[in-house]
Design an enzyme around this catalytic site. Structure first.
Site, mmCIF file in Angstrom:
data_model
loop_
_atom_site.group_PDB
_atom_site.id
_atom_site.type_symbol
_atom_site.label_atom_id
_atom_site.label_comp_id
_atom_site.label_asym_id
_atom_site.label_seq_id
_atom_site.Cartn_x
_atom_site.Cartn_y
_atom_site.Cartn_z
ATOM 1 N N GLY A 67 28.883 -7.642 27.967
ATOM 2 C CA GLY A 67 29.783 -8.745 27.451
ATOM 3 C C GLY A 67 30.411 -9.069 26.685
ATOM 4 N N ARG A 69 29.627 -2.345 24.813
ATOM 5 C CA ARG A 69 31.378 -2.380 24.088
ATOM 6 C C ARG A 69 30.481 -2.018 22.401
ATOM 7 N NH1 ARG A 69 36.517 -3.378 25.778
ATOM 8 N NH2 ARG A 69 35.321 -4.540 27.761
ATOM 9 N N CYS A 119 53.745 11.840 31.248
ATOM 10 C CA CYS A 119 55.041 11.657 31.957
ATOM 11 C C CYS A 119 55.175 10.315 32.343
ATOM 12 C CB CYS A 119 56.048 12.963 32.454
ATOM 13 S SG CYS A 119 55.485 14.829 31.817
HETATM 14 C C1 LIG Z 1 30.521 -2.714 32.513
HETATM 15 C C2 LIG Z 1 28.973 -3.389 32.126
HETATM 16 C C3 LIG Z 1 27.767 -3.944 30.842
HETATM 17 C C4 LIG Z 1 28.638 -4.254 30.053
HETATM 18 O O1 LIG Z 1 29.671 -4.598 29.227
HETATM 19 P P1 LIG Z 1 30.144 -4.629 27.977
HETATM 20 O O2 LIG Z 1 30.989 -5.518 28.052
HETATM 21 O O3 LIG Z 1 30.457 -3.219 27.563
HETATM 22 O O4 LIG Z 1 29.372 -5.194 27.381
HETATM 23 C C5 LIG Z 1 26.373 -4.548 31.478
HETATM 24 N N1 LIG Z 1 26.539 -4.302 33.057
HETATM 25 C C6 LIG Z 1 27.061 -4.287 33.598
HETATM 26 C C7 LIG Z 1 26.418 -4.047 34.996
HETATM 27 C C8 LIG Z 1 28.275 -3.822 33.671
HETATM 28 O O5 LIG Z 1 28.929 -3.713 34.218
#
Ligand SMILES: *Cc1c(COP(=O)(O)O)cnc(C)c1O
Length: 433
Positions: A248, A293, A361
């Site tokens: 996250g 990310r 479109c």
């Molecule tokens: C999406 C997700 C991540 C990765 O989140 P990022 O924001 O891309 O770092 C990690 N663990 C779980 C369970 C996720 O659903």
């Protein structure tokens, strides 16, 4: 620039990972995904080293595959000694094709099918992260049939809203993911899992959200989770060996986004964890996190060729590109911010405000609105969209029968190679009978 792998050359061209993007567009065609391999590896190492330093040898960063999933990225994760998380049989298949050892993989998703569960076990998946009791029952049944003991973690919702710091801490109890601590369902599933003969409970997992910049979100989540760990130890004599705090961490899409220093952030989470463990009188579990990310976003850039420029006097201007929502649906999905640049006119003044729109479109086929570009922008110019390494290719579609763009990897300041080839028209009809 928003990331240190983006520069401007003396020729007024945009450079990415030390290479001229205008030349790359010419060589490989557009639309084109570029990935900076050196940046991906650097991000993996920053996490790996921060984990060792703050949590000890056994702590592990797991790459969240869904951010960007293709064979080459799993090879890089294998070489960088990263764990991974996967959310489908298709991701597992791709990892296997790259020679990635699935015993180091964690299988997420809020709804694993029976086929997914069997496929994971067929291929020796290390851990299932079970979302709910029903899933534990399905995993237990399949493991029993095979006469094995399957390692699992339980996904819990700690009741933390990652986007509004002041929000009541129960904000996410109603999430479709996981079992809530607050409602008692987390304890129920723990007790249920401990009673299953073919399932071995390895600990707990939570994931509070994505693109998180909040001051102490991970610290608060960790403390809630550790209090639960201590509670289970006291009530049921179960001490969780692993605690996975999910992914996250946010990245910079535009200048106004802050820059997060991973080592500092991980250090702060570690301090909160150590303090909580001491207060609760429990040993520190093996700590995992799952960055997606923040490993790949800044390692990506998308190049397009500009087509029609439409001026509607008194209203709005449009700069059309040869891709759009099929290669980057994020603005259409949730209004994401992006930095867009005209790669061959980096030295010109940006005095023309336009929406960068795709060729589909669909009126919502927008990459970004209110972008300042040079007023000379026109047909044949190269438009670059920065920070597209996460949730672009992995979310791509063939809407309007547009072939998916290739991924070209860049490394060493002058080397480039195709990791995913451009789809052909024949590929588009490959499954049509
Ligand atoms: C999406 C997700 C991540 C990765 O989140 P990022 O924001 O891309 O770092 C990690 N663990 C779980 C369970 C996720 O659903």
């Amino acid at each position: 620039m928003i990331c240190d792998n983006i520069t401007v050359g003396q020729n007024g061209h945009l450079y990415f990972a030390g290479q001229d993007t205008v030349e790359l567009a010419k060589q490989y065609g557009t639309p084109l995904y570029l990935m900076d391999e050196d940046k991906i590896r650097e991000s993996c190492r920053v996490y790996t080293e921060a984990f060792k330093k703050h949590f000890g040898e056994n702590a592990r960063p797991l790459y969240a595959s869904k951010a960007n999933c293709f064979k080459r990225i799993y090879e890089i994760m294998r070489e960088e000694n990263m764990g991974i998380d996967v959310v489908s049989s298709g991701e597992m298949y791709t990892a296997i094709q790259a020679g990635y050892d699935l015993s180091r993989a964690y299988f997420h998703s809020n709804n694993k099918t029976d086929a997914d569960i069997a496929y994971g076990m067929d291929n020796g998946i290390g851990y299932f992260v079970a979302d709910n009791v029903e899933e534990i029952k399905a995993i237990e049944a399949e493991a029993a049939r095979r006469g094995i003991k399957q390692k699992v973690l339980l996904r819990l919702t700690p009741g933390i809203d990652p986007h509004t710091y002041e929000a009541i801490a129960t904000g996410k109890v109603d999430s479709k993911f996981g079992s809530a601590i607050e409602t008692g369902q987390a304890e129920e599933i723990t007790v249920f899992t401990l009673a299953q003969p073919h399932v071995e409970l390895m600990g707990f997992h939570c994931h509070v959200g994505s693109q998180v910049f909040g001051e102490d979100i991970f610290e608060r989540a960790a403390v809630v989770m550790l209090e639960f760990v201590a509670d289970m130890k006291a009530k049921h004599g179960y001490m969780a060996p692993q605690l996975d705090l999910g992914g996250g961490y946010g990245v910079r899409y535009v200048e106004s986004d802050p820059y997060l220093d991973v080592d500092t952030k991980v250090g702060q989470v570690a301090a909160a964890i150590k303090e909580a463990c001491a207060r609760l009188n429990i040993e520190m579990p093996e700590i995992h996190m799952e960055p997606g990310r923040s490993i790949v976003a800044a390692a990506g850039m998308t190049l397009y060729t500009c087509g029609t420029v439409k001026k509607i006097p008194g209203y709005k201007n449009y700069v059309s590109i040869d891709g759009g929502m099929p290669d980057n649906p994020r603005f259409a999905l949730y209004g994401s911010s992006y930095t867009c640049l005209v790669a061959n006119k980096m030295n010109e003044e940006c005095d023309f405000v336009a929406s960068i729109v795709g060729r589909c479109c669909e009126s919502g086929d927008i990459i970004q609105e209110g972008v300042s570009v040079p007023s000379s922008v026109g047909r044949g110019d190269i438009v670059a969209v920065c920070t597209t390494g996460a949730y672009n290719y992995s979310m791509a579609s063939n809407y309007n029968r547009l072939p998916r763009a290739p991924i070209v990897m860049l490394r060493g300041g002058n080397e480039s190679y195709v990791a995913v080839r451009r789809e052909s028209f024949a590929d588009l009809c490959a499954n049509d009978l």
